[in-house]
Design an enzyme around this catalytic site. Structure first.
Site, PDB file in Angstrom:
ATOM      1  N   ASN A 163      -8.921   5.562  -1.426  1.00  0.00           N
ATOM      2  CA  ASN A 163      -9.215   6.575  -0.414  1.00  0.00           C
ATOM      3  C   ASN A 163      -8.213   7.725  -0.403  1.00  0.00           C
ATOM      4  O   ASN A 163      -8.575   8.883  -0.163  1.00  0.00           O
ATOM      5  CB  ASN A 163      -9.277   5.931   0.975  1.00  0.00           C
ATOM      6  N   ASN A 183      -5.700   7.999   4.135  1.00  0.00           N
ATOM      7  CA  ASN A 183      -7.059   8.486   3.916  1.00  0.00           C
ATOM      8  C   ASN A 183      -7.218   9.993   4.061  1.00  0.00           C
ATOM      9  O   ASN A 183      -8.277  10.540   3.762  1.00  0.00           O
ATOM     10  CB  ASN A 183      -8.030   7.776   4.861  1.00  0.00           C
ATOM     11  N   HIS A 202       0.822  -1.207   0.000  1.00  0.00           N
ATOM     12  CA  HIS A 202       0.000   0.000   0.000  1.00  0.00           C
ATOM     13  C   HIS A 202       0.863   1.267   0.000  1.00  0.00           C
ATOM     14  O   HIS A 202       0.372   2.352  -0.303  1.00  0.00           O
ATOM     15  CB  HIS A 202      -0.909  -0.022   1.231  1.00  0.00           C
ATOM     16  N   ASP A 245      -0.714   3.082  -5.336  1.00  0.00           N
ATOM     17  CA  ASP A 245      -0.857   1.657  -5.630  1.00  0.00           C
ATOM     18  C   ASP A 245      -2.183   1.364  -6.327  1.00  0.00           C
ATOM     19  O   ASP A 245      -3.180   2.023  -6.078  1.00  0.00           O
ATOM     20  CB  ASP A 245      -0.775   0.848  -4.335  1.00  0.00           C
TER      21      ASP A 245
END
Length: 237
Positions: free
Chosen positions: A156, A110, A63, A135
């Protein structure tokens, strides 16, 4: 480090200086070049943002491939990530003659837009010169997709950035493929999984090279012509 002198048939352009001019509460970055005939050229800055989560816990995970990309570019180009501003780890330098800001938001994925929006406003970076690197599970490992604009694709971090750029999608982005979870593996567990040595070599180093020698120039080209084409790359065997 790329050479600081470039030449084209019939012209000679030399890198003269990298300026940082304070304008009231914000800052303008530019690179000034002098044409052989004395004509001064000025290049606007690019803001290259890698999305990820801060902290050792998340270092090297799938991530965080955006962070990995920024680290590689910084190392290759000799740009120190040594400034904390607007909840962002920031490095100021240049890639060739193009002034760049390398950014790693420290707000957690986020809420990345809080950092990106503030940095872009402070340094007066145009939307077309903000390149988001993040990603993408829909792309296999080692595949990149470059777009001049687009939606958030349910990512997000990207959604947060768009929210803080007046809901605009008119900025380029480089999606880095990390593939889908194998079998019945939980998606969250997969995103938090660290890259293997082979995957890191294939994905991060390839991505770094492509960004430097192709990606930035292609982004410049797409920004000028408004192209919305997608590009995918696979590792050459």
């Amino acid at each position: 480090m790329m050479a600081q002198t470039i030449s084209f048939p019939g012209t000679c352009i030399s890198y003269r200086n990298f300026t940082r001019r304070c304008l009231r509460s914000n800052t303008h970055l530019s690179a000034s070049l002098t044409h052989a005939e004395g004509v001064k050229l000025e290049y606007s800055p690019w803001l290259l943002v890698g999305l990820g989560n801060p902290g050792n816990k998340y270092h090297g995970i799938r991530h965080n491939v955006g962070f990995e990309m920024i680290d590689c570019i910084a190392q290759e180009e000799g740009i120190a990530l040594n400034t904390i501003q607007s909840k962002t780890l920031l490095g100021i330098g240049s890639i060739g003659v193009v002034p760049v800001l390398l950014a790693k938001p420290q707000t957690y994925m986020n809420f990345s837009g809080e950092s990106v929006g503030a940095v872009a406003a402070y340094y007066q970076v145009h939307l077309r010169h903000i390149l988001l690197i993040y990603d993408e599970m829909s792309l296999p490992n080692g595949v990149l997709r470059l777009q001049a604009k687009g939606g958030h694709g349910y990512h997000n971090g990207m959604k947060s950035v768009m929210d803080h750029l007046d809901n605009s999608c008119e900025f380029p982005r480089l999606s880095v493929g990390i593939g889908n979870p194998p079998g019945t593996m939980d998606m969250k567990a997969y995103l938090l999984q660290k890259f293997s040595a082979k995957e890191r070599e294939q994905l991060v180093l390839l991505s770094m090279v492509l960004l430097i020698i192709f990606g930035l120039d292609k982004c410049c080209s797409m920004a000028r012509c408004g192209s919305s084409e997608n590009f995918s790359f696979r590792r050459l065997r």
